[in-house]
Design a protein around this motif. Sequence first.
Motif, PDB file in Angstrom:
ATOM      1  N   MET B 116       0.869  -1.166   0.043  1.00 40.41           N
ATOM      2  CA  MET B 116      -0.002  -0.013   0.046  1.00 40.41           C
ATOM      3  C   MET B 116       0.865   1.318  -0.024  1.00 40.41           C
ATOM      4  O   MET B 116       0.770   2.216  -0.858  1.00 40.41           O
ATOM      5  CB  MET B 116      -0.830  -0.061   1.318  1.00 40.41           C
ATOM      6  N   ALA B 117       1.825   0.976   0.972  1.00 44.54           N
ATOM      7  CA  ALA B 117       2.942   2.598   0.856  1.00 44.54           C
ATOM      8  C   ALA B 117       3.542   2.664  -0.366  1.00 44.54           C
ATOM      9  O   ALA B 117       3.407   3.704  -0.809  1.00 44.54           O
ATOM     10  CB  ALA B 117       3.700   2.188   2.070  1.00 44.54           C
ATOM     11  N   GLN B 118       3.858   1.675  -0.838  1.00 44.77           N
ATOM     12  CA  GLN B 118       4.646   1.903  -2.112  1.00 44.77           C
ATOM     13  C   GLN B 118       3.757   2.282  -3.408  1.00 44.77           C
ATOM     14  O   GLN B 118       3.960   3.309  -4.087  1.00 44.77           O
ATOM     15  CB  GLN B 118       5.074   0.511  -2.825  1.00 44.77           C
ATOM     16  N   GLU B 119       2.226   1.929  -3.279  1.00 42.87           N
ATOM     17  CA  GLU B 119       1.549   2.275  -4.341  1.00 42.87           C
ATOM     18  C   GLU B 119       1.104   3.726  -4.103  1.00 42.87           C
ATOM     19  O   GLU B 119       1.025   4.705  -4.884  1.00 42.87           O
ATOM     20  CB  GLU B 119       0.247   1.455  -4.490  1.00 42.87           C
ATOM     21  N   PHE B 120       0.707   4.152  -2.791  1.00 44.36           N
ATOM     22  CA  PHE B 120       0.533   5.541  -2.761  1.00 44.36           C
ATOM     23  C   PHE B 120       1.718   6.437  -2.938  1.00 44.36           C
ATOM     24  O   PHE B 120       1.584   7.520  -3.544  1.00 44.36           O
ATOM     25  CB  PHE B 120       0.083   5.585  -0.940  1.00 44.36           C
ATOM     26  N   ALA B 121       3.083   5.958  -2.604  1.00 41.59           N
ATOM     27  CA  ALA B 121       4.128   6.819  -2.906  1.00 41.59           C
ATOM     28  C   ALA B 121       4.324   7.063  -4.426  1.00 41.59           C
ATOM     29  O   ALA B 121       4.441   8.142  -4.983  1.00 41.59           O
ATOM     30  CB  ALA B 121       5.559   6.098  -2.324  1.00 41.59           C
ATOM     31  N   ARG B 122       4.091   5.844  -5.209  1.00 36.65           N
ATOM     32  CA  ARG B 122       4.098   5.878  -6.707  1.00 36.65           C
ATOM     33  C   ARG B 122       2.839   6.775  -7.207  1.00 36.65           C
ATOM     34  O   ARG B 122       3.110   7.858  -8.149  1.00 36.65           O
ATOM     35  CB  ARG B 122       3.822   4.529  -7.062  1.00 36.65           C
ATOM     36  N   PHE B 123       1.804   6.805  -6.593  1.00 35.94           N
ATOM     37  CA  PHE B 123       0.657   7.630  -7.015  1.00 35.94           C
ATOM     38  C   PHE B 123       0.947   9.059  -6.813  1.00 35.94           C
ATOM     39  O   PHE B 123       0.790  10.034  -7.544  1.00 35.94           O
ATOM     40  CB  PHE B 123      -0.600   7.241  -6.332  1.00 35.94           C
ATOM     41  N   ALA B 124       1.624   9.166  -5.479  1.00 34.92           N
ATOM     42  CA  ALA B 124       1.826  10.726  -5.197  1.00 34.92           C
ATOM     43  C   ALA B 124       2.788  11.351  -6.244  1.00 34.92           C
ATOM     44  O   ALA B 124       2.826  12.459  -6.617  1.00 34.92           O
ATOM     45  CB  ALA B 124       2.381  10.676  -3.918  1.00 34.92           C
ATOM     46  N   ARG B 125       4.027  10.469  -6.628  1.00 35.43           N
ATOM     47  CA  ARG B 125       4.973  10.929  -7.355  1.00 35.43           C
ATOM     48  C   ARG B 125       4.351  11.041  -9.033  1.00 35.43           C
ATOM     49  O   ARG B 125       4.667  12.369  -9.253  1.00 35.43           O
ATOM     50  CB  ARG B 125       5.933   9.852  -7.585  1.00 35.43           C
ATOM     51  N   THR B 126       3.385  10.352  -9.531  1.00 35.84           N
ATOM     52  CA  THR B 126       2.781  10.516 -10.862  1.00 35.84           C
ATOM     53  C   THR B 126       1.949  11.706 -10.609  1.00 35.84           C
ATOM     54  O   THR B 126       1.987  12.601 -11.753  1.00 35.84           O
ATOM     55  CB  THR B 126       2.145   9.255 -10.870  1.00 35.84           C
ATOM     56  N   ALA B 127       1.368  12.074  -9.610  1.00 32.53           N
ATOM     57  CA  ALA B 127       0.595  13.336  -9.578  1.00 32.53           C
ATOM     58  C   ALA B 127       1.465  14.558  -9.676  1.00 32.53           C
ATOM     59  O   ALA B 127       0.820  15.419 -10.322  1.00 32.53           O
ATOM     60  CB  ALA B 127      -0.222  13.174  -8.175  1.00 32.53           C
ATOM     61  N   GLN B 128       2.428  14.425  -8.995  1.00 31.55           N
ATOM     62  CA  GLN B 128       3.623  15.594  -9.068  1.00 31.55           C
ATOM     63  C   GLN B 128       3.989  15.855 -10.566  1.00 31.55           C
ATOM     64  O   GLN B 128       4.068  16.886 -11.076  1.00 31.55           O
ATOM     65  CB  GLN B 128       4.638  15.138  -8.212  1.00 31.55           C
ATOM     66  N   LEU B 129       4.096  14.582 -10.989  1.00 29.74           N
ATOM     67  CA  LEU B 129       4.696  14.678 -12.529  1.00 29.74           C
ATOM     68  C   LEU B 129       3.574  15.192 -13.429  1.00 29.74           C
ATOM     69  O   LEU B 129       3.719  16.057 -14.504  1.00 29.74           O
ATOM     70  CB  LEU B 129       5.013  13.369 -13.122  1.00 29.74           C
ATOM     71  N   LEU B 130       2.160  14.680 -13.340  1.00 32.03           N
ATOM     72  CA  LEU B 130       1.021  15.062 -14.350  1.00 32.03           C
ATOM     73  C   LEU B 130       0.546  16.456 -13.855  1.00 32.03           C
ATOM     74  O   LEU B 130      -0.215  17.333 -14.923  1.00 32.03           O
ATOM     75  CB  LEU B 130       0.020  14.232 -13.819  1.00 32.03           C
ATOM     76  N   ALA B 131       0.865  17.060 -12.618  1.00 31.10           N
ATOM     77  CA  ALA B 131       0.136  18.092 -12.570  1.00 31.10           C
ATOM     78  C   ALA B 131       0.896  19.307 -13.222  1.00 31.10           C
ATOM     79  O   ALA B 131       1.954  19.573 -13.521  1.00 31.10           O
ATOM     80  CB  ALA B 131       0.428  18.683 -10.878  1.00 31.10           C
TER      81      ALA B 131
END
Lengths: 351, 454
Positions: B116-131
């Motif tokens: 879960m932690a991995q996926e959340f971290a990945r999600f957060a990173r992607t959100a940073q990139l996509l924003a």
Amino acid sequence: MTPQRVIAVTGVSGRWGRAVAEALLAQPALHVLGIDARPPQRRINGLDFIKADIRNPLLVDLLRAEQVDTVVHLAWRERQQRREADFESNVLGTMQFLGACVEAGVEQIVLRSSTAVYGARPENPVYLDESFPVAARSSYASVRDMVEVERFLAEFAAEFPELRLAVLRFANVVGADADSPFTRLLRLPVIPSLLGFDPLLQLIDFEDAVRALVHTVLTRAGGVVNVAADEVVSLCQAAGMAGKPVLPILHLAVYWTLPAAGMTPVTRRARRYWPLEPDYLRYPWTAGTERMRADLGFEPMWTARQALQRFVEAQRIAPYTASSEKQAFADDDLDVIIEDRRRSQPTGQEG
Amino acid sequence: MEDIPVMERSALRCAARINNTIPCPNTAMAGSAYCWAHRNLQVAEADDDLLPVDDLTTPPPLASGDNNDDETPDLFVDDRLASTEAPSPLPEDDAIAVNDRMAGRVDGSSAQSDRMAQEFARFARTAQLLAPAGTPLPSPEEMERILRRLLGPLYDRFSGGLGDYLNPDVVKGLFLVSAYLLRSQTASMRRRMVGDYELDDFGRDAAFLGVVMPLAQALYDSYWRVEVIGAQNIPDSGRGLLVSNHSGVLPFDGAMLGLAVYNETPSNRLMRGLVASWFPTLPFVSIFLQKIGGAQASPHNAELLLERDELVAVFPEGIKGVGKLYRDRYQLQRFGRGGFIRVALRTGAPIIPVAVTGAEEIYPMIAQLAPLAHLLGMPFFPITPLFPWTGPLGFLPLPSKWWIEFGEPIDVEQYGPRAAANPAIVARLTEQVRSTVQQMLLKRLAQRRSVFLG
């Protein structure tokens, strides 16, 4: 100098007459005589115009004196509403004029008709060929007159077998310069249709139709021929291509109200929205074109969908070209003047 | 759904552990170590004869199964986690679901929270990139914290289910697939709107067929359960004239015959049906028949189609066939004037007799109103048990069982095209075909036990 073939075109001030006369004038060694009761709005380059009504009894002398070889009879008044004057001009006028042509020794007569004369009915096969009876029972004056003329022509052709009588029955004519029931339908803001019916329609490009008439004149062909482009389009398809919304109406309502609407002058205007009779938007009336290829040897340039596409595109650019067209007309006029002056010079090529 | 039996509360707590960690707070059922929500564990453990005696008073644990999920009694209201986790919403035979659950149990919560932690971290990173640049976005750590707070509890519950959907790749893939589907669908709809489709000269519309065929296939397979006999008699190529009986008010038999030909020929042959001139006068029916490849029943059309080596179906009974009363069912009417025989003789097409059994019963026509029919310009006005009094329900055809039987082809080439002008030969052949179809019908009817079950 070889003797020129003389061709008389009636109704030369109308759209058809004008287009055919212009196309004939582009051919070499033809002398084109234009006959109409009113002069053309724009002068036609090289046309020998004669102002006369087709019912004029003196036309016999004119045709004989000019040694007219072929007559293209295109004088036709197209109306939905029946009027005595139109009937006299269309039916009686054609009869008298054809009589005059025979009397004057004309060899070939070319007329235009419509595939609507077969009538639209549920038992029609997909390809109505020329041997099918002319059986339309229309309440629209133009179709009625055409049926009457066609019936007369059948007798007339049997009576004078030495006369080459060519009748071209055109499918729905489309084109920027054309004015047919179908183009009137497509020019409406909303296209009325009958709920649950989507008939197949045959089309022919106006330019193709003119080419077919010219082709008939040049080949000196005779006989009745259907002229239509390849392919069919359905009404909904045509409306879609034209980008017009379709308003489907229950057919019973149309059949009951439309004849009633014709009774009073005010409601008569409603018939404007039905340039094609309801039957023609319901049942098939597509004609076979085998004879067009085999006997007449004519091949349309555009298929039905291409012709429709051309029409639609011309409609789209029409609002933007109105002013430039006027300029073009003015240029045309100067063109005509130059040409006329050249011809009138005694040391011309005709010398 | 049966009610949850009233149970006496015992002092014992349930022995199960939620997510293998928290003990289940529910009280155990009488005579069991587990609560209602965890009763499956009991079954898993109690292999054979360990069932308690008073179990007879309670329902068999598996019988009432998972379908009681929605109606969890108030007994368990206080513990939502337990009631949603334990009775699996997935079917027991679903191997993947079972494996997932097993894996979840074995790995324990630590592996799960790692994931879960991995996926959340990945999600957060992607959100940073996509924003888009300049958007005030929380830092990845902050975002991960927010995500964990918002989705953490949910993630626990739907691990393996919803968890996968939090994966950015999955979301991206889903987006691409749905965007593609949407685009292709709207493009085809747009093409229809602007008239960019082709009709053949009889008005058959290939795109329309593609849409309608699956629906008709459902009627064919499931509703009327059409059974085809003698499929080897359908010519796979070359001209042929199918001559069939006609019944059932609206020409469903023609459509099903066309589908039978399509299904049973290796080349998926498309048949042309000749339709009686009444149908083109009916709204919608006219469009439908035209688009699926019908042609007006006239000798001109039939000859043209056969000259093109098409397979043509005719219904020589015509309107008399579809408009006959229920009491006259399966009694063949006059076969027109033998026009179809003349066409076959002129074109040398073999005649394949076809008997459709079952279509007579789809609209049992008890009576017909001639005066009303005359007024509406119809050849007959049907009165069926459902039409016209039940409104649109009256158009519902009954689900009778159908058979379509193709007979041996009758070769007419031996007579030569000139025989078409001989009324005696035409009449003889007409009668031959008619009696063949009638015999096939009677043979089938003799074997039929029930109209609806076959």
